[in-house]
Design a protein around this motif. Structure first.
Motif, short mmCIF file in Angstrom:
data_model
loop_
_atom_site.label_atom_id
_atom_site.label_comp_id
_atom_site.label_asym_id
_atom_site.label_seq_id
_atom_site.Cartn_x
_atom_site.Cartn_y
_atom_site.Cartn_z
N ALA A 200 -21.36 8.16 24.88
CA ALA A 200 -22.24 8.50 26.00
C ALA A 200 -21.86 7.70 27.24
O ALA A 200 -21.95 8.20 28.38
CB ALA A 200 -23.70 8.24 25.63
N ILE A 201 -21.43 6.45 27.06
CA ILE A 201 -20.94 5.65 28.20
C ILE A 201 -19.68 6.28 28.76
O ILE A 201 -19.50 6.40 29.98
CB ILE A 201 -20.68 4.19 27.78
CG1 ILE A 201 -21.98 3.52 27.32
CG2 ILE A 201 -20.06 3.40 28.93
CD1 ILE A 201 -21.80 2.08 26.86
N VAL A 202 -18.77 6.68 27.87
CA VAL A 202 -17.54 7.31 28.32
C VAL A 202 -17.85 8.56 29.13
O VAL A 202 -17.28 8.80 30.20
CB VAL A 202 -16.63 7.65 27.12
CG1 VAL A 202 -15.39 8.40 27.59
CG2 VAL A 202 -16.22 6.38 26.37
N GLU A 203 -18.80 9.35 28.66
CA GLU A 203 -19.21 10.57 29.38
C GLU A 203 -19.71 10.24 30.77
O GLU A 203 -19.38 10.92 31.76
CB GLU A 203 -20.31 11.28 28.58
CG GLU A 203 -20.96 12.45 29.30
CD GLU A 203 -20.14 13.73 29.24
OE1 GLU A 203 -20.41 14.62 30.06
OE2 GLU A 203 -19.23 13.82 28.39
N LEU A 204 -20.50 9.18 30.88
CA LEU A 204 -21.03 8.77 32.18
C LEU A 204 -19.92 8.32 33.11
O LEU A 204 -19.87 8.69 34.29
CB LEU A 204 -22.04 7.64 31.98
CG LEU A 204 -22.64 7.02 33.25
CD1 LEU A 204 -23.49 8.04 34.00
CD2 LEU A 204 -23.47 5.80 32.90
N MET A 205 -18.97 7.53 32.59
CA MET A 205 -17.93 6.95 33.42
C MET A 205 -16.84 7.95 33.80
O MET A 205 -16.14 7.76 34.79
CB MET A 205 -17.31 5.74 32.72
CG MET A 205 -18.31 4.67 32.31
SD MET A 205 -19.38 4.10 33.65
CE MET A 205 -18.21 3.17 34.65
N GLU A 206 -16.69 9.01 33.02
CA GLU A 206 -15.66 10.00 33.33
C GLU A 206 -15.88 10.65 34.68
O GLU A 206 -14.93 11.08 35.35
CB GLU A 206 -15.59 11.08 32.24
CG GLU A 206 -14.78 10.66 31.03
CD GLU A 206 -14.51 11.83 30.08
OE1 GLU A 206 -13.49 12.51 30.27
OE2 GLU A 206 -15.34 12.04 29.16
N ALA A 207 -17.12 10.73 35.11
CA ALA A 207 -17.42 11.36 36.41
C ALA A 207 -17.28 10.37 37.56
O ALA A 207 -17.35 10.79 38.72
CB ALA A 207 -18.83 11.93 36.39
N THR A 208 -17.10 9.08 37.27
CA THR A 208 -17.04 8.09 38.34
C THR A 208 -15.80 7.21 38.19
O THR A 208 -14.73 7.55 38.65
CB THR A 208 -18.33 7.24 38.34
OG1 THR A 208 -18.55 6.70 37.02
CG2 THR A 208 -19.53 8.09 38.71
N SER A 209 -15.94 6.06 37.52
CA SER A 209 -14.86 5.08 37.46
C SER A 209 -13.58 5.62 36.85
O SER A 209 -12.48 5.28 37.29
CB SER A 209 -15.32 3.86 36.65
OG SER A 209 -16.46 3.27 37.20
N LEU A 210 -13.70 6.42 35.80
CA LEU A 210 -12.52 6.89 35.09
C LEU A 210 -11.78 8.00 35.82
O LEU A 210 -10.56 8.16 35.63
CB LEU A 210 -12.91 7.39 33.69
CG LEU A 210 -13.20 6.33 32.64
CD1 LEU A 210 -13.83 6.98 31.41
CD2 LEU A 210 -11.93 5.60 32.25
N ALA A 211 -12.47 8.76 36.63
CA ALA A 211 -11.88 9.98 37.19
C ALA A 211 -10.55 9.76 37.91
O ALA A 211 -9.58 10.48 37.64
CB ALA A 211 -12.89 10.66 38.13
N PRO A 212 -10.42 8.76 38.81
CA PRO A 212 -9.13 8.60 39.50
C PRO A 212 -8.00 8.20 38.56
O PRO A 212 -6.83 8.48 38.83
CB PRO A 212 -9.41 7.49 40.52
CG PRO A 212 -10.89 7.42 40.64
CD PRO A 212 -11.42 7.81 39.30
N PHE A 213 -8.33 7.53 37.45
CA PHE A 213 -7.30 7.08 36.51
C PHE A 213 -6.87 8.19 35.56
O PHE A 213 -5.72 8.23 35.13
CB PHE A 213 -7.83 5.88 35.71
CG PHE A 213 -8.05 4.66 36.55
CD1 PHE A 213 -7.03 3.73 36.74
CD2 PHE A 213 -9.27 4.43 37.17
CE1 PHE A 213 -7.23 2.61 37.51
CE2 PHE A 213 -9.48 3.31 37.95
CZ PHE A 213 -8.45 2.40 38.13
N LEU A 214 -7.77 9.08 35.23
CA LEU A 214 -7.44 10.17 34.31
C LEU A 214 -6.68 11.29 35.01
O LEU A 214 -5.88 11.99 34.37
CB LEU A 214 -8.72 10.73 33.69
CG LEU A 214 -9.52 9.78 32.80
CD1 LEU A 214 -10.78 10.46 32.31
CD2 LEU A 214 -8.69 9.29 31.62
#
Length: 258
Positions: A200-214
């Protein structure tokens, strides 16, 4: 595979609720005098439009996605930017009664250049309402940069990690805004999000912090990156006795009047 769809949908709904939690709190602080025109400024999935429409049902709301246009504003063409979903462009001299800025990582590197531009879009007596992340050193974000620098993707992701923003300060925001606004109120809040699991944390971060890295990764490296991120999160966020996982996030708020 289809058995996981309800779980993913539930995680997505909860992630959206967590993302809007601080935006909802900011909304409650906006003075009740009904604005006629509102600019909903966000990046990616951070639109406040449903909350704004509920709070101010008679207002005309226009949405602007800075993940598509923000860097263009901040760099060479501050006189124009694009309206979300329409492709229309209009001069920044257009005025609004209320500008709500629900910021995320794509916005922050240009924040000192963007905020004065939005102040210039306010009518006399108009309000600027801002909510931005201030949790650069929380494990949920620090681990992203660590993993980016250590793996087969490092060459692609290190430049992104190096350009991630530093935390803004209340003093810095006040120094920026107080000379150009009549009143400036700034505060910080720390939210403890009760999450159902590390995914659930990963899901939350995918739309913010993770997006530019992915974004630069192919599907294989993206799966590997997310798997390693989830493994590191398991160490950083232990399961609580009730089975939940606690995620602490800090936010900075600005409410100012022109």
């Amino acid at each position: 595979m289809n058995d996981n769809v309800p779980v993913r949908n539930a995680q997505h709904r909860l992630a959206s609720e967590h993302r809007l939690r601080s935006a909802h709190d900011l909304m409650c602080r906006i003075p009740a005098r009904a604005p006629r025109s509102i600019a909903d400024v966000f990046s990616g999935q951070g639109s406040m439009r449903p909350l704004l429409a509920q709070r101010f049902p008679g207002a005309a709301i226009e949405a602007f996605d800075l993940s598509q246009s923000g860097e263009r504003i901040a760099e060479r063409r501050p006189e124009r930017f694009a309206s979300q979903g329409s492709g229309d462009r209009f001069p920044v001299r257009r005025k609004f009664d209320l500008i709500c800025l629900n910021g995320s990582l794509e916005l922050l590197p240009s924040l000192p250049r963007l905020l004065p531009l939005f102040v210039g879009m306010l009518v006399a007596g108009g309000w600027l309402a801002v909510q931005i992340p201030n949790d650069l050193y929380e494990p949920s974000r620090a681990l992203v940069r660590m993993i980016a620098a250590d793996g087969p993707w490092a060459k692609k992701l290190l430049p992104i990690a190096k350009t991630r923003p530093f935390n803004e300060t209340m003093e810095g925001l006040y120094a920026l805004l107080s000379p150009i606004l009549a009143t400036v109120d700034i505060w910080e809040a720390t939210y403890l999000h009760v999450m159902s699991s590390v995914p659930a944390i990963v899901e939350l971060m995918e739309a913010t912090s993770l997006a530019p890295f992915l974004a630069p990764l192919d599907q294989t490296d993206r799966r590997r990156f997310l798997a390693r991120y989830a493994a590191e999160l398991n160490e950083a966020y232990p399961i609580q006795p009730d089975g939940s996982v606690l995620l602490r996030l800090r936010r900075l708020f600005v409410l100012a009047q022109s």
